[in-house]
Design an enzyme around this catalytic site. Structure first.
Site, short mmCIF file in Angstrom:
data_model
loop_
_atom_site.label_atom_id
_atom_site.label_comp_id
_atom_site.label_asym_id
_atom_site.label_seq_id
_atom_site.Cartn_x
_atom_site.Cartn_y
_atom_site.Cartn_z
N TYR A 285 0.87 -1.18 0.00
CA TYR A 285 0.00 0.00 0.00
C TYR A 285 0.91 1.23 0.00
CZ TYR A 285 -3.44 -3.37 1.81
OH TYR A 285 -4.25 -4.46 2.01
N ARG A 286 1.61 1.45 -1.09
CA ARG A 286 2.59 2.54 -1.16
C ARG A 286 1.98 3.84 -0.65
NH1 ARG A 286 7.98 1.45 -1.58
NH2 ARG A 286 8.33 -0.24 -3.07
#
Length: 352
Positions: A285-286
Protein backbone atom coordinates in the site's frame (compact mmCIF):
# COMPACT_ATOMS: atom_id res chain seq x y z
CA UNK A 1 -4.24 -18.49 3.16
CA UNK A 2 -1.39 -16.57 4.83
CA UNK A 3 -2.23 -17.83 8.34
CA UNK A 4 -1.76 -21.39 7.05
CA UNK A 5 1.11 -21.04 4.58
CA UNK A 6 2.59 -17.56 4.95
CA UNK A 7 2.84 -15.03 2.14
CA UNK A 8 3.15 -15.64 -1.57
CA UNK A 9 6.72 -14.33 -1.24
CA UNK A 10 7.42 -16.94 1.45
CA UNK A 11 6.60 -19.66 -1.06
CA UNK A 12 8.71 -18.45 -4.00
CA UNK A 13 11.38 -21.03 -4.89
CA UNK A 14 12.83 -19.49 -8.06
CA UNK A 15 12.56 -16.39 -10.25
CA UNK A 16 13.92 -14.89 -13.42
CA UNK A 17 15.09 -11.28 -13.39
CA UNK A 18 16.62 -8.77 -15.82
CA UNK A 19 19.39 -6.80 -14.09
CA UNK A 20 20.62 -3.25 -14.76
CA UNK A 21 23.03 -4.55 -17.41
CA UNK A 22 20.27 -6.34 -19.31
CA UNK A 23 21.39 -9.81 -18.26
CA UNK A 24 18.81 -12.44 -17.36
CA UNK A 25 19.30 -14.45 -14.18
CA UNK A 26 17.56 -17.27 -12.37
CA UNK A 27 18.02 -18.03 -8.69
CA UNK A 28 21.31 -19.84 -9.23
CA UNK A 29 22.97 -17.08 -11.24
CA UNK A 30 21.54 -14.09 -9.35
CA UNK A 31 22.76 -15.45 -6.01
CA UNK A 32 20.96 -15.87 -2.71
CA UNK A 33 21.36 -12.21 -1.66
CA UNK A 34 19.43 -10.85 -4.64
CA UNK A 35 16.95 -13.73 -4.46
CA UNK A 36 16.31 -12.77 -0.83
CA UNK A 37 15.83 -9.10 -1.73
CA UNK A 38 13.26 -9.55 -4.49
CA UNK A 39 10.95 -11.67 -2.33
CA UNK A 40 9.21 -8.77 -0.63
CA UNK A 41 11.85 -6.06 -0.91
CA UNK A 42 9.66 -3.67 -2.86
CA UNK A 43 9.04 -3.88 -6.59
CA UNK A 44 11.22 -2.20 -9.25
CA UNK A 45 14.29 -1.59 -7.07
CA UNK A 46 16.52 -4.40 -8.29
CA UNK A 47 15.41 -5.36 -11.79
CA UNK A 48 12.53 -6.53 -13.93
CA UNK A 49 10.94 -9.80 -12.80
CA UNK A 50 10.01 -12.01 -15.75
CA UNK A 51 8.47 -14.85 -13.79
CA UNK A 52 8.13 -16.43 -10.39
CA UNK A 53 8.22 -20.11 -9.57
CA UNK A 54 6.00 -20.70 -6.57
CA UNK A 55 5.69 -23.76 -4.37
CA UNK A 56 2.15 -25.09 -4.53
CA UNK A 57 0.39 -25.87 -1.26
CA UNK A 58 -2.33 -28.42 -0.48
CA UNK A 59 -5.89 -27.11 -0.25
CA UNK A 60 -8.91 -29.30 0.53
CA UNK A 61 -11.49 -29.87 -2.18
CA UNK A 62 -14.09 -28.17 0.02
CA UNK A 63 -13.57 -24.81 1.69
CA UNK A 64 -16.14 -22.75 3.56
CA UNK A 65 -16.82 -19.01 3.35
CA UNK A 66 -19.09 -16.66 5.24
CA UNK A 67 -19.91 -12.98 5.65
CA UNK A 68 -21.61 -11.87 8.86
CA UNK A 69 -22.62 -8.24 9.41
CA UNK A 70 -22.85 -6.53 12.80
CA UNK A 71 -23.81 -2.89 13.34
CA UNK A 72 -23.28 -0.59 16.29
CA UNK A 73 -26.84 -1.33 17.38
CA UNK A 74 -25.93 -5.03 17.42
CA UNK A 75 -22.89 -4.57 19.64
CA UNK A 76 -20.27 -4.11 16.91
CA UNK A 77 -17.81 -2.26 19.15
CA UNK A 78 -17.59 -4.94 21.84
CA UNK A 79 -17.53 -7.68 19.23
CA UNK A 80 -14.65 -6.08 17.34
CA UNK A 81 -12.73 -5.67 20.57
CA UNK A 82 -13.13 -9.40 21.20
CA UNK A 83 -12.15 -10.20 17.60
CA UNK A 84 -8.81 -8.48 18.14
CA UNK A 85 -8.07 -10.80 21.04
CA UNK A 86 -8.76 -14.05 19.18
CA UNK A 87 -8.27 -13.54 15.41
CA UNK A 88 -4.49 -14.01 15.42
CA UNK A 89 -3.77 -15.92 18.60
CA UNK A 90 -6.69 -18.28 19.23
CA UNK A 91 -8.27 -19.11 15.88
CA UNK A 92 -7.21 -22.19 13.93
CA UNK A 93 -4.65 -21.38 11.23
CA UNK A 94 -7.01 -22.88 8.63
CA UNK A 95 -9.34 -19.96 9.35
CA UNK A 96 -8.90 -16.41 8.09
CA UNK A 97 -11.46 -13.79 9.18
CA UNK A 98 -11.02 -10.23 8.04
CA UNK A 99 -13.27 -7.36 9.10
CA UNK A 100 -14.46 -4.78 6.56
CA UNK A 101 -15.66 -1.62 8.31
CA UNK A 102 -17.68 1.22 6.79
CA UNK A 103 -20.52 3.60 7.62
CA UNK A 104 -23.92 2.73 6.18
CA UNK A 105 -27.18 4.68 5.98
CA UNK A 106 -29.94 3.25 8.18
CA UNK A 107 -32.60 5.89 7.43
CA UNK A 108 -32.70 7.41 3.95
CA UNK A 109 -35.07 10.21 5.05
CA UNK A 110 -32.99 11.47 7.97
CA UNK A 111 -29.65 10.34 6.59
CA UNK A 112 -28.79 8.69 9.91
CA UNK A 113 -25.82 6.35 9.70
CA UNK A 114 -24.38 3.46 11.63
CA UNK A 115 -21.10 1.56 11.41
CA UNK A 116 -21.32 -1.86 9.80
CA UNK A 117 -18.61 -4.42 10.47
CA UNK A 118 -18.52 -7.28 7.98
CA UNK A 119 -16.78 -10.44 9.22
CA UNK A 120 -15.68 -12.13 6.02
CA UNK A 121 -13.95 -15.49 6.20
CA UNK A 122 -12.33 -18.32 4.30
CA UNK A 123 -11.89 -21.67 6.06
CA UNK A 124 -9.81 -24.51 4.63
CA UNK A 125 -12.32 -27.23 5.41
CA UNK A 126 -15.98 -28.07 5.76
CA UNK A 127 -18.73 -26.30 7.65
CA UNK A 128 -19.01 -28.82 10.50
CA UNK A 129 -15.41 -28.33 11.63
CA UNK A 130 -15.71 -24.58 11.14
CA UNK A 131 -18.74 -24.38 13.43
CA UNK A 132 -16.88 -26.37 16.09
CA UNK A 133 -13.92 -23.99 15.92
CA UNK A 134 -16.07 -20.88 16.03
CA UNK A 135 -18.17 -22.24 18.88
CA UNK A 136 -15.03 -22.78 20.93
CA UNK A 137 -12.84 -19.82 19.98
CA UNK A 138 -15.19 -17.05 18.85
CA UNK A 139 -18.74 -17.83 20.02
CA UNK A 140 -19.49 -14.10 20.30
CA UNK A 141 -19.98 -13.89 16.52
CA UNK A 142 -22.85 -16.42 16.84
CA UNK A 143 -22.05 -18.01 13.48
CA UNK A 144 -24.76 -20.34 12.18
CA UNK A 145 -24.81 -23.01 9.51
CA UNK A 146 -26.99 -20.88 7.24
CA UNK A 147 -24.33 -18.14 7.31
CA UNK A 148 -21.86 -20.52 5.68
CA UNK A 149 -21.32 -21.63 2.10
CA UNK A 150 -19.25 -24.68 1.16
CA UNK A 151 -17.46 -24.20 -2.13
CA UNK A 152 -14.18 -24.77 -3.95
CA UNK A 153 -11.02 -22.80 -3.23
CA UNK A 154 -11.18 -21.05 -6.61
CA UNK A 155 -14.78 -19.97 -6.05
CA UNK A 156 -13.86 -18.78 -2.57
CA UNK A 157 -11.36 -16.42 -4.19
CA UNK A 158 -14.18 -15.03 -6.31
CA UNK A 159 -16.34 -14.70 -3.20
CA UNK A 160 -13.74 -12.83 -1.15
CA UNK A 161 -12.99 -10.56 -4.13
CA UNK A 162 -16.67 -9.57 -4.25
CA UNK A 163 -17.63 -10.98 -7.65
CA UNK A 164 -21.36 -11.76 -8.04
CA UNK A 165 -22.37 -15.40 -7.68
CA UNK A 166 -22.07 -17.23 -10.97
CA UNK A 167 -19.26 -15.06 -12.36
CA UNK A 168 -16.94 -17.32 -14.40
CA UNK A 169 -13.47 -17.65 -12.82
CA UNK A 170 -11.85 -16.66 -16.12
CA UNK A 171 -12.51 -13.04 -15.07
CA UNK A 172 -9.47 -13.41 -12.80
CA UNK A 173 -7.26 -13.70 -15.89
CA UNK A 174 -8.15 -10.16 -17.01
CA UNK A 175 -5.76 -8.68 -14.50
CA UNK A 176 -7.62 -5.40 -14.22
CA UNK A 177 -10.23 -3.91 -11.93
CA UNK A 178 -13.84 -3.78 -13.04
CA UNK A 179 -14.37 -0.41 -11.36
CA UNK A 180 -12.53 2.91 -11.65
CA UNK A 181 -12.12 5.66 -9.10
CA UNK A 182 -9.54 7.76 -7.29
CA UNK A 183 -8.33 6.59 -3.91
CA UNK A 184 -5.77 7.09 -1.17
CA UNK A 185 -4.67 4.22 1.06
CA UNK A 186 -2.60 4.05 4.22
CA UNK A 187 -1.72 1.16 6.53
CA UNK A 188 -0.84 0.21 10.08
CA UNK A 189 0.10 -2.89 12.06
CA UNK A 190 -1.39 -3.59 15.49
CA UNK A 191 0.22 -5.59 18.32
CA UNK A 192 -2.20 -4.80 21.15
CA UNK A 193 -6.00 -4.73 20.89
CA UNK A 194 -7.42 -1.27 20.27
CA UNK A 195 -9.62 -0.42 23.28
CA UNK A 196 -13.32 0.22 22.85
CA UNK A 197 -12.78 3.93 23.43
CA UNK A 198 -10.29 3.97 20.56
CA UNK A 199 -12.76 2.20 18.29
CA UNK A 200 -15.49 4.67 19.19
CA UNK A 201 -13.20 7.52 18.15
CA UNK A 202 -12.58 5.70 14.87
CA UNK A 203 -16.34 5.49 14.27
CA UNK A 204 -16.70 9.26 14.71
CA UNK A 205 -14.07 9.89 12.08
CA UNK A 206 -15.58 7.41 9.63
CA UNK A 207 -18.90 9.26 9.86
CA UNK A 208 -17.14 12.37 8.52
CA UNK A 209 -16.49 10.80 5.10
CA UNK A 210 -18.84 9.78 2.31
CA UNK A 211 -17.04 6.60 1.26
CA UNK A 212 -14.36 5.51 3.72
CA UNK A 213 -13.28 1.91 4.23
CA UNK A 214 -11.19 0.26 6.93
CA UNK A 215 -10.11 -3.39 6.78
CA UNK A 216 -8.58 -5.48 9.57
CA UNK A 217 -6.56 -8.42 8.18
CA UNK A 218 -5.56 -11.01 10.81
CA UNK A 219 -2.04 -12.37 11.21
CA UNK A 220 -0.86 -15.12 13.56
CA UNK A 221 -0.58 -18.78 12.59
CA UNK A 222 2.29 -19.37 10.15
CA UNK A 223 2.94 -15.62 9.99
CA UNK A 224 4.13 -15.75 13.61
CA UNK A 225 6.42 -18.72 12.98
CA UNK A 226 8.48 -17.31 10.11
CA UNK A 227 11.45 -15.19 11.31
CA UNK A 228 11.44 -11.47 10.50
CA UNK A 229 14.68 -11.82 8.53
CA UNK A 230 13.59 -14.81 6.42
CA UNK A 231 12.63 -12.46 3.58
CA UNK A 232 12.47 -8.61 3.56
CA UNK A 233 8.84 -8.59 4.81
CA UNK A 234 9.31 -8.23 8.60
CA UNK A 235 5.80 -8.01 10.07
CA UNK A 236 5.62 -11.35 11.84
CA UNK A 237 5.55 -12.49 15.46
CA UNK A 238 3.46 -10.32 17.73
CA UNK A 239 1.39 -8.69 14.97
CA UNK A 240 -2.33 -9.22 15.59
CA UNK A 241 -3.58 -7.67 12.39
CA UNK A 242 -2.87 -5.16 9.65
CA UNK A 243 -5.15 -2.18 9.03
CA UNK A 244 -5.84 -0.71 5.63
CA UNK A 245 -7.43 2.73 5.54
CA UNK A 246 -9.06 3.77 2.29
CA UNK A 247 -10.91 6.78 0.96
CA UNK A 248 -12.29 6.93 -2.58
CA UNK A 249 -13.75 9.61 -4.82
CA UNK A 250 -14.82 10.15 -8.42
CA UNK A 251 -14.03 13.74 -9.41
CA UNK A 252 -10.26 13.68 -9.64
CA UNK A 253 -8.41 16.74 -8.38
CA UNK A 254 -11.69 18.50 -7.62
CA UNK A 255 -12.27 16.38 -4.49
CA UNK A 256 -8.72 15.23 -3.79
CA UNK A 257 -7.74 17.72 -1.09
CA UNK A 258 -10.61 16.98 1.29
CA UNK A 259 -10.09 13.22 1.04
CA UNK A 260 -6.35 13.44 1.53
CA UNK A 261 -6.81 15.75 4.51
CA UNK A 262 -9.35 13.40 6.08
CA UNK A 263 -7.26 10.24 5.79
CA UNK A 264 -4.15 11.96 7.13
CA UNK A 265 -6.09 13.15 10.18
CA UNK A 266 -7.45 9.64 10.66
CA UNK A 267 -3.91 8.25 10.46
CA UNK A 268 -2.75 10.74 13.10
CA UNK A 269 -5.65 9.76 15.35
CA UNK A 270 -4.70 6.06 15.19
CA UNK A 271 -1.08 6.63 16.19
CA UNK A 272 -1.47 5.66 19.90
CA UNK A 273 -3.05 2.30 19.01
CA UNK A 274 -0.57 0.91 16.48
CA UNK A 275 3.10 -0.06 16.24
CA UNK A 276 5.71 2.51 17.21
CA UNK A 277 9.45 3.04 16.68
CA UNK A 278 9.00 2.55 13.82
CA UNK A 279 5.33 2.91 13.03
CA UNK A 280 5.20 0.02 10.58
CA UNK A 281 3.57 0.16 7.15
CA UNK A 282 2.75 -2.35 4.40
CA UNK A 283 4.89 -1.86 1.31
CA UNK A 284 2.14 -2.94 -1.12
CA UNK A 285 0.00 0.00 0.00
CA UNK A 286 2.59 2.54 -1.16
CA UNK A 287 2.16 5.68 0.93
CA UNK A 288 4.05 8.66 -0.45
CA UNK A 289 3.11 10.64 2.67
CA UNK A 290 5.98 8.77 4.34
CA UNK A 291 8.52 10.44 2.05
CA UNK A 292 9.84 10.20 -1.50
CA UNK A 293 13.11 9.99 -3.37
CA UNK A 294 14.13 13.17 -5.20
CA UNK A 295 14.53 11.86 -8.75
CA UNK A 296 18.10 10.58 -9.18
CA UNK A 297 19.38 12.38 -6.08
CA UNK A 298 18.48 9.67 -3.60
CA UNK A 299 19.54 9.89 0.03
CA UNK A 300 19.64 6.61 1.94
CA UNK A 301 19.19 8.60 5.15
CA UNK A 302 15.99 10.21 3.87
CA UNK A 303 14.86 6.87 2.46
CA UNK A 304 15.03 5.43 5.97
CA UNK A 305 11.87 7.44 6.72
CA UNK A 306 9.81 4.91 4.77
CA UNK A 307 12.32 2.07 4.46
CA UNK A 308 12.35 1.34 8.19
CA UNK A 309 8.55 1.38 8.30
CA UNK A 310 8.20 -1.07 5.43
CA UNK A 311 11.16 -3.35 6.21
CA UNK A 312 12.37 -2.59 9.78
CA UNK A 313 15.95 -3.93 10.23
CA UNK A 314 15.84 -5.64 6.84
CA UNK A 315 16.12 -2.21 5.19
CA UNK A 316 19.85 -2.07 5.91
CA UNK A 317 20.44 -5.39 4.15
CA UNK A 318 18.33 -4.27 1.20
CA UNK A 319 20.50 -1.15 0.82
CA UNK A 320 23.67 -3.26 0.78
CA UNK A 321 22.24 -5.62 -1.85
CA UNK A 322 21.08 -2.65 -3.95
CA UNK A 323 24.58 -1.17 -3.77
CA UNK A 324 26.04 -4.48 -4.91
CA UNK A 325 23.69 -5.25 -7.84
CA UNK A 326 22.64 -1.76 -9.03
CA UNK A 327 25.25 0.75 -7.77
CA UNK A 328 24.28 3.36 -10.40
CA UNK A 329 20.64 3.24 -9.29
CA UNK A 330 19.24 2.45 -12.73
CA UNK A 331 16.05 1.03 -11.20
CA UNK A 332 14.44 3.75 -9.15
CA UNK A 333 11.09 5.30 -8.29
CA UNK A 334 9.59 7.46 -5.56
CA UNK A 335 10.23 4.89 -2.82
CA UNK A 336 12.82 2.56 -4.32
CA UNK A 337 15.69 1.11 -2.31
CA UNK A 338 18.69 3.47 -2.63
CA UNK A 339 22.35 2.45 -2.97
CA UNK A 340 24.91 3.66 -0.47
CA UNK A 341 26.78 6.84 -1.40
CA UNK A 342 30.30 6.27 -2.78
CA UNK A 343 32.24 7.18 0.42
CA UNK A 344 30.45 4.47 2.39
CA UNK A 345 30.67 1.60 -0.10
CA UNK A 346 34.02 0.09 0.85
CA UNK A 347 32.73 -1.02 4.23
CA UNK A 348 29.59 -2.59 2.75
CA UNK A 349 31.01 -5.02 0.22
CA UNK A 350 29.96 -8.01 2.33
CA UNK A 351 26.23 -8.55 2.71
CA UNK A 352 25.26 -10.21 5.98
Amino acid sequence: MMRKYGLGADNVIDARIVDASGRIHDRASMGEDLFWAIRGGGGASFGVILWWKIKLVPVPSTVTVFTVARTLEQGATKLLHRYQQVAASELDEDLFIRVVIQPTVIDTKSGNKTITTLYQAQFLGGVDRLLDIMGTSFPELALTRKDCTQTSWLKSVMYIAGYPSGTPPEVLLQGKSTFKNYFKAKSDFVKDPIPESGLEGLWKRLFEQASPLVIFNPYGGMMSKIPESEIPFPHRKGVLFKIQYLTTWQNGEEDEEQHMDWIRKLYNYMAPYVTMFPRQAYVNYRDLDLGINKKSNISFIEASAWGNRYFKDNFNKLIKIKTKVDPDNFFRHEQSIPPLPLPLRKSSTTVR
